[in-house]
Design a protein around this motif. Structure first.
Motif, PDB file in Angstrom:
ATOM      1  N   TYR A   1      -9.778   3.676  -2.329  1.00 18.34           N
ATOM      2  CA  TYR A   1      -9.027   5.038  -2.567  1.00 18.34           C
ATOM      3  C   TYR A   1      -8.470   4.851  -4.313  1.00 18.34           C
ATOM      4  CZ  TYR A   1      -6.488   9.285  -2.902  1.00 18.34           C
ATOM      5  OH  TYR A   1      -5.991  10.268  -3.630  1.00 18.34           O
ATOM      6  N   ALA A   2      -7.507   3.816  -4.042  1.00 23.21           N
ATOM      7  CA  ALA A   2      -6.834   3.766  -5.430  1.00 23.21           C
ATOM      8  C   ALA A   2      -7.616   3.372  -6.631  1.00 23.21           C
ATOM      9  CB  ALA A   2      -5.638   2.638  -5.366  1.00 23.21           C
TER      10      ALA A   2
ATOM     11  N   ARG B   1       0.922   4.275  -2.505  1.00 27.32           N
ATOM     12  CA  ARG B   1       0.997   5.844  -2.200  1.00 27.32           C
ATOM     13  C   ARG B   1       1.853   6.717  -2.908  1.00 27.32           C
ATOM     14  NH1 ARG B   1      -1.566   8.545   2.371  1.00 27.32           N
ATOM     15  NH2 ARG B   1      -0.395  10.357   2.687  1.00 27.32           N
TER      16      ARG B   1
ATOM     17  N   HIS C   1       1.028   7.283  -6.378  1.00 29.28           N
ATOM     18  CA  HIS C   1       0.201   8.633  -6.377  1.00 29.28           C
ATOM     19  C   HIS C   1       0.724   9.886  -5.981  1.00 29.28           C
ATOM     20  CE1 HIS C   1      -4.019   6.816  -6.846  1.00 29.28           C
ATOM     21  NE2 HIS C   1      -3.258   5.498  -6.680  1.00 29.28           N
TER      22      HIS C   1
ATOM     23  N   GLU D   1      -4.582  -0.015   6.508  1.00 30.63           N
ATOM     24  CA  GLU D   1      -5.918   0.083   6.133  1.00 30.63           C
ATOM     25  C   GLU D   1      -6.039  -0.403   4.646  1.00 30.63           C
ATOM     26  OE1 GLU D   1      -8.180   3.527   7.309  1.00 30.63           O
ATOM     27  OE2 GLU D   1      -7.016   4.041   8.970  1.00 30.63           O
TER      28      GLU D   1
ATOM     29  N   PRO E   1      -1.144   2.864   5.583  1.00 30.15           N
ATOM     30  CA  PRO E   1      -0.882   1.606   4.823  1.00 30.15           C
ATOM     31  C   PRO E   1      -1.432   0.375   5.329  1.00 30.15           C
ATOM     32  CG  PRO E   1       0.901   3.121   5.154  1.00 30.15           C
ATOM     33  CD  PRO E   1      -0.123   3.666   5.855  1.00 30.15           C
TER      34      PRO E   1
ATOM     35  N   VAL F   1       0.746  -1.023  -0.018  1.00 35.71           N
ATOM     36  CA  VAL F   1      -0.115  -0.045  -0.011  1.00 35.71           C
ATOM     37  C   VAL F   1       1.027   1.283  -0.033  1.00 35.71           C
ATOM     38  CG1 VAL F   1      -1.686   1.197   1.259  1.00 35.71           C
ATOM     39  CG2 VAL F   1      -1.982  -0.997   1.047  1.00 35.71           C
TER      40      VAL F   1
ATOM     41  N   MET G   1      -5.853   9.448   1.261  1.00 37.52           N
ATOM     42  CA  MET G   1      -5.413   8.187   1.035  1.00 37.52           C
ATOM     43  C   MET G   1      -5.328   7.412   2.634  1.00 37.52           C
ATOM     44  SD  MET G   1      -2.736   5.958  -1.185  1.00 37.52           S
ATOM     45  CE  MET G   1      -2.955   4.261  -1.295  1.00 37.52           C
ATOM     46  N   PRO G   2      -6.032   6.570   2.900  1.00 40.15           N
ATOM     47  CA  PRO G   2      -5.961   5.869   4.150  1.00 40.15           C
ATOM     48  C   PRO G   2      -4.622   5.243   4.567  1.00 40.15           C
ATOM     49  CG  PRO G   2      -7.833   5.109   3.121  1.00 40.15           C
ATOM     50  CD  PRO G   2      -7.075   5.681   2.114  1.00 40.15           C
TER      51      PRO G   2
ATOM     52  N   ARG H   1      -2.618  -3.444  -6.977  1.00 37.56           N
ATOM     53  CA  ARG H   1      -4.062  -3.453  -6.569  1.00 37.56           C
ATOM     54  C   ARG H   1      -4.382  -4.947  -6.847  1.00 37.56           C
ATOM     55  NH1 ARG H   1      -6.598   0.803 -10.371  1.00 37.56           N
ATOM     56  NH2 ARG H   1      -8.475  -0.186  -9.662  1.00 37.56           N
TER      57      ARG H   1
ATOM     58  N   SER I   1      -9.691  -0.069   2.546  1.00 37.31           N
ATOM     59  CA  SER I   1     -10.006   1.460   2.089  1.00 37.31           C
ATOM     60  C   SER I   1      -8.714   2.090   1.222  1.00 37.31           C
ATOM     61  CB  SER I   1      -9.725   2.391   3.633  1.00 37.31           C
ATOM     62  OG  SER I   1     -10.737   1.616   4.620  1.00 37.31           O
ATOM     63  N   SER I   2      -7.848   1.746   1.452  1.00 35.16           N
ATOM     64  CA  SER I   2      -6.672   2.032   0.528  1.00 35.16           C
ATOM     65  C   SER I   2      -6.724   1.695  -1.106  1.00 35.16           C
ATOM     66  CB  SER I   2      -5.511   1.626   0.878  1.00 35.16           C
ATOM     67  OG  SER I   2      -4.809   2.099   2.152  1.00 35.16           O
TER      68      SER I   2
END
Length: 269
Positions: free
Chosen positions: A61-62, A35, A38, A54, A52, A31, A49-50, A84, A57-58
């Protein structure tokens, strides 16, 4: 041309090939890598972004902000998509394990299979039972990654559970036997170690006596008691073998001879 009859399928037979699985990965690091991509793309919402740890949730978001990566080179966008995919596969595999544990907890609290059916998205108690057993196959594989893979059938899981129960019972019997024998082994092992200077030793005997000396002072748990018995037996075997190879006694004093004799009499064979 005669047809070859196919062998009947047994639902308890182990899998011939181990299933390909993502297995255990450092999800938080993956994660964090996502990030970083991004951030490199200057995603304007990356601060949302939540954390790492999480993972779910991450990933959401991605997915929502995948377009923010369009400024990156193709290879880096591909890397983000592959991260992902791996993380979703990781969550899919972990979901089976954790759902199996939740079902086990529910059963401990006397939850009926009829009550579990809706939660497992099946219509009948028997279907809930079968699905729970299939989930348990993943949990068993997770608990013993080096063991042969378990076929995802209720019959195969029940067979593995029986095997685990038999092994647990055998371990408990061995531990109980070790506890009963423990009070006899300790003074004998202590006496052998005290007379160590009176023994002729080779490398093998030295090793097992060292192991015996290591476990003896703090020997209280069943595992340590079993270890004491194994190490005393191994030390006696090593000394007996050395004596046979030398064609003369390894004990240089009467005290050492008596200590070795007592150890040989009581050590498990």
């Amino acid at each position: 041309m005669p047809r070859h009859s196919r062998k009947p399928f047994s639902p308890t037979n182990p899998l011939v090939r181990k299933p390909v699985r993502i297995g255990k990965i450092t999800a938080a690091a993956a994660v964090a890598e996502l990030r970083q991509l991004h951030e490199a793309a200057e995603d304007p919402y990356v601060e949302r972004m939540p954390a790492p740890d999480e993972v779910y949730s991450s990933l959401l978001y991605a997915e929502r902000h995948a377009e923010a990566l369009r400024v990156l080179p193709l290879e880096r966008r591909k890397a983000a998509a592959l991260i992902r995919i791996r993380l979703w596969e990781y969550l899919r595999e972990r979901a089976d394990v954790h759902q199996a544990r939740a079902v086990a907890d529910a059963r401990v609290m006397r939850t009926e299979w009829a009550e579990l059916a809706p939660a497992l998205a099946v219509k009948a108690p028997s279907a809930a039972y079968n699905k729970a057993k299939r989930l348990l196959a993943a949990a068993l594989a997770d608990a013993s990654p080096d063991a042969p893979p378990v076929r995802r059938t209720p019959e195969a899981v029940v067979e593995v559970e029986r095997r685990i129960t038999r092994q647990r019972e055998a371990d408990e019997r061995a531990a109980e036997a070790a506890r009963k024998q423990h009070h006899l082994l300790v003074p004998v092992a202590q006496r052998l170690l005290e007379n160590r200077p009176g023994l002729v030793l080779d490398e093998d005997a030295e090793y097992w006596l060292d192991e015996l000396a290591e476990v003896l002072p703090n020997c209280s748990t069943p595992t340590q008691m079993l270890g004491l018995a194994r190490y005393l037996s191994a030390a006696v075997r090593a000394l007996t073998k050395l004596e046979r190879n030398r064609a003369q006694p390894v004990a240089r004093t009467d005290e050492a001879r008596l200590a070795l004799s007592a150890a040989a009499d009581i050590a498990p064979h």
